[in-house]
Design an enzyme around this catalytic site. Sequence first.
Site, PDB file in Angstrom:
ATOM      1  N   PHE A 140      28.020 -43.678 -44.520  1.00  0.00           N
ATOM      2  CA  PHE A 140      28.264 -42.306 -44.971  1.00  0.00           C
ATOM      3  C   PHE A 140      28.780 -41.477 -43.815  1.00  0.00           C
ATOM      4  O   PHE A 140      28.184 -41.465 -42.738  1.00  0.00           O
ATOM      5  CB  PHE A 140      26.995 -41.668 -45.543  1.00  0.00           C
ATOM      6  CG  PHE A 140      27.240 -40.283 -46.087  1.00  0.00           C
ATOM      7  CD1 PHE A 140      27.853 -40.117 -47.318  1.00  0.00           C
ATOM      8  CD2 PHE A 140      26.895 -39.158 -45.354  1.00  0.00           C
ATOM      9  CE1 PHE A 140      28.108 -38.840 -47.812  1.00  0.00           C
ATOM     10  CE2 PHE A 140      27.150 -37.876 -45.846  1.00  0.00           C
ATOM     11  CZ  PHE A 140      27.747 -37.728 -47.080  1.00  0.00           C
ATOM     12  N   ASP A 225      29.309 -42.616 -35.486  1.00  0.00           N
ATOM     13  CA  ASP A 225      28.870 -41.455 -36.246  1.00  0.00           C
ATOM     14  C   ASP A 225      27.361 -41.308 -36.015  1.00  0.00           C
ATOM     15  O   ASP A 225      26.554 -41.995 -36.629  1.00  0.00           O
ATOM     16  CB  ASP A 225      29.189 -41.656 -37.729  1.00  0.00           C
ATOM     17  CG  ASP A 225      28.669 -40.500 -38.585  1.00  0.00           C
ATOM     18  OD1 ASP A 225      27.945 -39.637 -38.049  1.00  0.00           O
ATOM     19  OD2 ASP A 225      28.992 -40.477 -39.789  1.00  0.00           O
ATOM     20  N   LYS A 254      23.885 -32.268 -37.623  1.00  0.00           N
ATOM     21  CA  LYS A 254      22.482 -32.240 -38.075  1.00  0.00           C
ATOM     22  C   LYS A 254      21.520 -31.711 -37.001  1.00  0.00           C
ATOM     23  O   LYS A 254      21.487 -30.509 -36.772  1.00  0.00           O
ATOM     24  CB  LYS A 254      22.079 -33.619 -38.612  1.00  0.00           C
ATOM     25  CG  LYS A 254      22.803 -33.925 -39.935  1.00  0.00           C
ATOM     26  CD  LYS A 254      22.116 -34.949 -40.813  1.00  0.00           C
ATOM     27  CE  LYS A 254      22.702 -34.929 -42.217  1.00  0.00           C
ATOM     28  NZ  LYS A 254      23.434 -36.130 -42.562  1.00  0.00           N
TER      29      LYS A 254
HETATM   30  C1  LIG Z   1      24.884 -36.030 -43.069  1.00  0.00           C
HETATM   31  C2  LIG Z   1      25.868 -36.978 -42.486  1.00  0.00           C
HETATM   32  C3  LIG Z   1      27.230 -36.650 -42.402  1.00  0.00           C
HETATM   33  C4  LIG Z   1      27.800 -35.392 -42.991  1.00  0.00           C
HETATM   34  O1  LIG Z   1      27.373 -34.250 -42.344  1.00  0.00           O
HETATM   35  P1  LIG Z   1      27.669 -32.815 -43.021  1.00  0.00           P
HETATM   36  O2  LIG Z   1      27.102 -31.836 -42.037  1.00  0.00           O
HETATM   37  O3  LIG Z   1      26.962 -32.807 -44.342  1.00  0.00           O
HETATM   38  O4  LIG Z   1      29.118 -32.691 -43.184  1.00  0.00           O
HETATM   39  C5  LIG Z   1      28.068 -37.540 -41.780  1.00  0.00           C
HETATM   40  N1  LIG Z   1      27.615 -38.698 -41.257  1.00  0.00           N
HETATM   41  C6  LIG Z   1      26.311 -39.045 -41.327  1.00  0.00           C
HETATM   42  C7  LIG Z   1      25.859 -40.333 -40.720  1.00  0.00           C
HETATM   43  C8  LIG Z   1      25.397 -38.208 -41.954  1.00  0.00           C
HETATM   44  O5  LIG Z   1      24.115 -38.568 -42.053  1.00  0.00           O
END
Ligand SMILES: *Cc1c(COP(=O)(O)O)cnc(C)c1O
Length: 404
Positions: A140, A225, A254
């Site tokens: 994700f 990521d 986050k």
């Molecule tokens: C939550 C998340 C995202 C997206 O972040 P947003 O602030 O909602 O755009 C991208 N990559 C990972 C691994 C995530 O957990």
Amino acid sequence: MTQNMTVTRATFDEVMVPNYNPAKMVPVKGEGSRVWDQEGREYIDFAGGIAVNCLGHCHPAMVKALTEQGNKLWHLSNVFTNEPAIRLAKKLTESTFADRVYFANSGAEANEAALKLARRWALDKFGPEKDQIIAFTKGFHGRTFFTVTVGGQPAYSDGFGPKPGGIEHVAYNDLAALEKQMSDRTCAIMMEPLQGEGGVISPDADFVKGVRELCDKHNALLIFDEVQTGFGRTGSLYAYQQLGITPDILASAKSLGGGFPIGAMLTTKAIAEHLKPGTHGSTYGGNPLACAVAEAVYDVVNTDEVLQGVKHREKIFKQKLAEINAKYNVFKDIRGQGMLLGAELADQYEGKARDFLNAGGEEGVMVLVAGPSVIRFTPSLVIPEADINEGLARFERAIAKVVG
Ligand SMILES: *Cc1c(COP(=O)(O)O)cnc(C)c1O
């Protein structure tokens, strides 16, 4: 309309786009790892705003930074720079592999910048053929059209017309499959160093090393990521620091803002040079308010006390979950790292993670799911032991209800 008009969960359905289906209760106040709803009911927060509230709610250091900066300067745009942004970037570069930082407002935006940078780097250095981006099934990376297409869940990217091209997926932890896909056409690999949304799945040590080697072999960039794993979540400032390899680009968000929206893309000087003036940008990215809060979060999180505390809390949490499981036999696996933990439901409860989440809410504990069969816990990194105990006691009652 007055500020005191009464709104409820029912009002949500009358005024909001229906892309979310939030819980029935409406939280109004938080302090540390506790939250209260409109009715004054108290909850222990093991969800942490989906791995965001790394210091819990309204941590004094964050409130102080926010109010101080709030009385000074909120926004300038990128026509001007500002002190909090420069200070935060300096701290991030001092404590990671990176020499350069780009600020955004969310995880998706940080990843979007990472992907655009990788494409531009490859174009400048090798030409237009080098455009292949490989990512992993169940990964994700956010909800912009580029990042959601790179994410490995077609259900999220289908139905919006033609997708950005040059993107392929292989199974996580399958090095042979990755090797087969890769060639000198490969521009970048994007991966989470521990899949969060996809079910709290850790990479094998050999896999991560192998990915790095394949990237080196084919002159491809490795993008980590770390939106969910980063900023102390797994017990080091970033997860890569425990994996024995270094990415070329890293996305953070986050926990970075502890609840204030901010994202960052970190990279090396040589790669950063390909994002020349005018190639990318954001109106709000790097604004002083967000950066001041993130700097305050950094100062608390990037200490031995907090990072070692995360490891300690991981042990307690896993131990207690195992004790609960010994009584109820509901989990077939308890896994994850630091304060990013997953409990996979036993076969007879497959697909029922949401039932446990809902029962938890009724018993006064907020948890998350990661897919249909995994319960996810992403509490504050500094959650008091007493709150862990109380929250898991409540969750045990929830389990008893569901299995009863
Ligand atoms: C939550 C998340 C995202 C997206 O972040 P947003 O602030 O909602 O755009 C991208 N990559 C990972 C691994 C995530 O957990």
